[in-house]
Write an enzyme that holds these catalytic residues in place. Structure first.
Site, PDB file in Angstrom:
ATOM      1  N   TRP A 101       0.833  -1.213   0.000  1.00  0.00           N
ATOM      2  CA  TRP A 101       0.000   0.000   0.000  1.00  0.00           C
ATOM      3  C   TRP A 101       0.857   1.248   0.000  1.00  0.00           C
ATOM      4  CZ3 TRP A 101      -4.255  -1.395  -1.912  1.00  0.00           C
ATOM      5  CH2 TRP A 101      -4.785  -2.652  -1.600  1.00  0.00           C
ATOM      6  N   ASP A 168      -1.555   6.812   6.388  1.00  0.00           N
ATOM      7  CA  ASP A 168      -2.592   5.870   5.971  1.00  0.00           C
ATOM      8  C   ASP A 168      -2.832   4.945   7.163  1.00  0.00           C
ATOM      9  OD1 ASP A 168      -4.107   3.809   4.981  1.00  0.00           O
ATOM     10  OD2 ASP A 168      -2.768   3.289   3.320  1.00  0.00           O
ATOM     11  N   LYS A 192     -12.242  -1.948   7.779  1.00  0.00           N
ATOM     12  CA  LYS A 192     -11.605  -2.818   8.774  1.00  0.00           C
ATOM     13  C   LYS A 192     -12.220  -2.528  10.147  1.00  0.00           C
ATOM     14  CE  LYS A 192      -7.965  -2.653   5.581  1.00  0.00           C
ATOM     15  NZ  LYS A 192      -8.263  -3.690   4.629  1.00  0.00           N
TER      16      LYS A 192
HETATM   17  N1  PMP Z   1      -4.043   1.105   2.706  1.00  0.00           N
HETATM   18  C1  PMP Z   1      -4.058   0.000   3.487  1.00  0.00           C
HETATM   19  C2  PMP Z   1      -3.141  -0.066   4.673  1.00  0.00           C
HETATM   20  C3  PMP Z   1      -4.927  -1.038   3.174  1.00  0.00           C
HETATM   21  O1  PMP Z   1      -4.948  -2.141   3.931  1.00  0.00           O
HETATM   22  C4  PMP Z   1      -5.787  -0.927   2.051  1.00  0.00           C
HETATM   23  C5  PMP Z   1      -6.776  -1.997   1.650  1.00  0.00           C
HETATM   24  N2  PMP Z   1      -6.797  -3.129   2.291  1.00  0.00           N
HETATM   25  C6  PMP Z   1      -5.711   0.231   1.270  1.00  0.00           C
HETATM   26  C7  PMP Z   1      -4.846   1.233   1.639  1.00  0.00           C
HETATM   27  C8  PMP Z   1      -6.570   0.395   0.050  1.00  0.00           C
HETATM   28  O2  PMP Z   1      -7.845   0.684   0.463  1.00  0.00           O
HETATM   29  P1  PMP Z   1      -9.083   0.783  -0.524  1.00  0.00           P
HETATM   30  O3  PMP Z   1      -9.327  -0.600  -1.005  1.00  0.00           O
HETATM   31  O4  PMP Z   1     -10.153   1.347   0.357  1.00  0.00           O
HETATM   32  O5  PMP Z   1      -8.715   1.702  -1.638  1.00  0.00           O
END
Ligand code: PMP
Length: 355
Positions: A101, A168, A192
């Protein structure tokens, strides 16, 4: 039949929240209408949006000068929206690369300025959080991922810096108390600890906005959503409502201190078993272990079918590891209780006994 849901996200929600959400689908606030068919401008939802925003303020103890938004586009849209709103083309930002991520955030940010990757743990399958790296003082901001959902690592101590921090927090928001004054932007996909998929929480320190020269589309300008209390366009009504219910549940269950206590107990119990049981080993460096996503592998891969049989028979769901790490990942978000952890531990011990 009770299923123990260890899914990484969308993930387990408190049963009482699911019940209330189900009631709102058939009769929202006594209107006789479903929440799925009412106007977002009606008094019922306007009041629930306000409640959701105040719960964020209350749970995180937000200082003066911060704004709260519920947006769409997932945490992934914040990978570009944050740099777009903060960084001029000739300015630099620093990123810590701690997983998939973070690296996606780095890729998107490159379109908006000079992006410096200050440190990375990629070469060791992101099994730890880099430390001791230099943070140049002229950076516009430092971007961190507080919890690495896929690899099971978590930042337990923020680096010491005067550079504004963007974080994030998708997979550990509301899991522990944090000092919001140390951050300029916090963002998190809801799916989550906060609610169902479909909305993204963004918290912004107002004073950092308004400094970029580029023309921002209205929908991608934080100021638009602040000015319109997250109602510039039709907000994700149901995800915001369920997030509000989940935050209320957090509040009723001891707030973030209460969550941190439960989460510490759960993570300690599970890591203790991983370290004790000769059939398993943890993926993450011990000091960086996540209290939300517990990643581990079998020491003898040939036992994997047997382990699958055992955990399936105990109604354990969603513990398969991400394809980039393999093995297992038990996501033990706020709504997972100690009973679920004990069932997983009993599955690991059953495999040991049968070996
Ligand atoms: N950042 C983290 C730490 C994640 O775990 C995730 C998705 N699991 C995301 C960003 C991406 O999130 P989204 O699917 O809501 O775009």
């Amino acid at each position: 039949m009770k299923i123990y849901n260890f899914s990484a996200g969308p993930a387990i929600l408190p049963q009482s929240v699911i019940q209330k959400a189900a009631e709102a689908v058939t009769n929202y606030q006594g209107t006789g209408l479903s929440i799925l068919e009412v106007s977002h401008r009606g008094s019922e939802f306007v009041s629930d949006m306000d409640k959701a925003i105040s719960l964020v303020r209350e749970l995180l103890n937000l200082p003066e000068g911060y704004e709260v938004m519920f947006l769409t586009g997932g945490a992934s849209s914040q990978f570009f929206m944050a740099p777009m709103n903060l960084l001029n083309d000739n300015e630099s930002a620093g990123y810590l690369d701690t997983g998939t991520w973070s690296s996606k955030a780095i890729k998107e940010a490159k379109a908006y300025g000079n992006i410096k990757v200050l440190a990375s743990s990629k070469d060791s399958t992101y099994n730890h959080i880099p430390k001791g790296y230099d943070i140049p003082s002229d950076l516009k901001y430092l971007h961190l991922t507080s919890n690495n959902t896929i690899y099971g690592t978590q930042i337990h101590n923020l680096p010491n810096t005067s550079v504004p921090v963007i974080c994030d927090m998708s997979s550990d928001i509301f899991s522990r108390p944090i000092d919001v004054s140390k951050y300029d932007i916090i963002y998190a996909g809801a799916q989550k600890n906060m609610g169902p998929a479909g909305t993204t929480l963004v918290i912004v320190k107002k004073s950092i906005l308004g400094h970029v020269k580029r023309q921002l589309p209205s929908m991608l300008d934080y100021q638009t959503h602040i000015d319109n209390v997250s109602m510039f366009n039709t907000p994700p009504v149901f995800p915001v409502y369920v997030s509000m219910l989940t935050m209320q549940w957090i509040k009723d269950n001891g707030g973030l201190k209460g969550m941190a206590k439960r989460n510490d107990e759960k993570a300690n119990a599970l890591y203790t078993e991983i370290d004790r049981n000769p059939l398993f080993k943890g993926h993450a460096a011990v000091e960086d272990r996540s209290k939300m996503n517990v990643t581990f592998t079998l020491t003898d891969e040939s036992k994997s079918d047997e382990f699958t049989k055992i955990y399936n028979s105990l109604n354990i769901s969603g513990i398969e590891g991400h394809r980039s790490v393999g093995g297992y990942r038990a996501s033990i978000y706020n709504a997972m209780d100690m009973e679920g952890i004990n069932v997983l531990i009993s599955a690991m011990q059953k495999l040991e006994k049968e070996a």
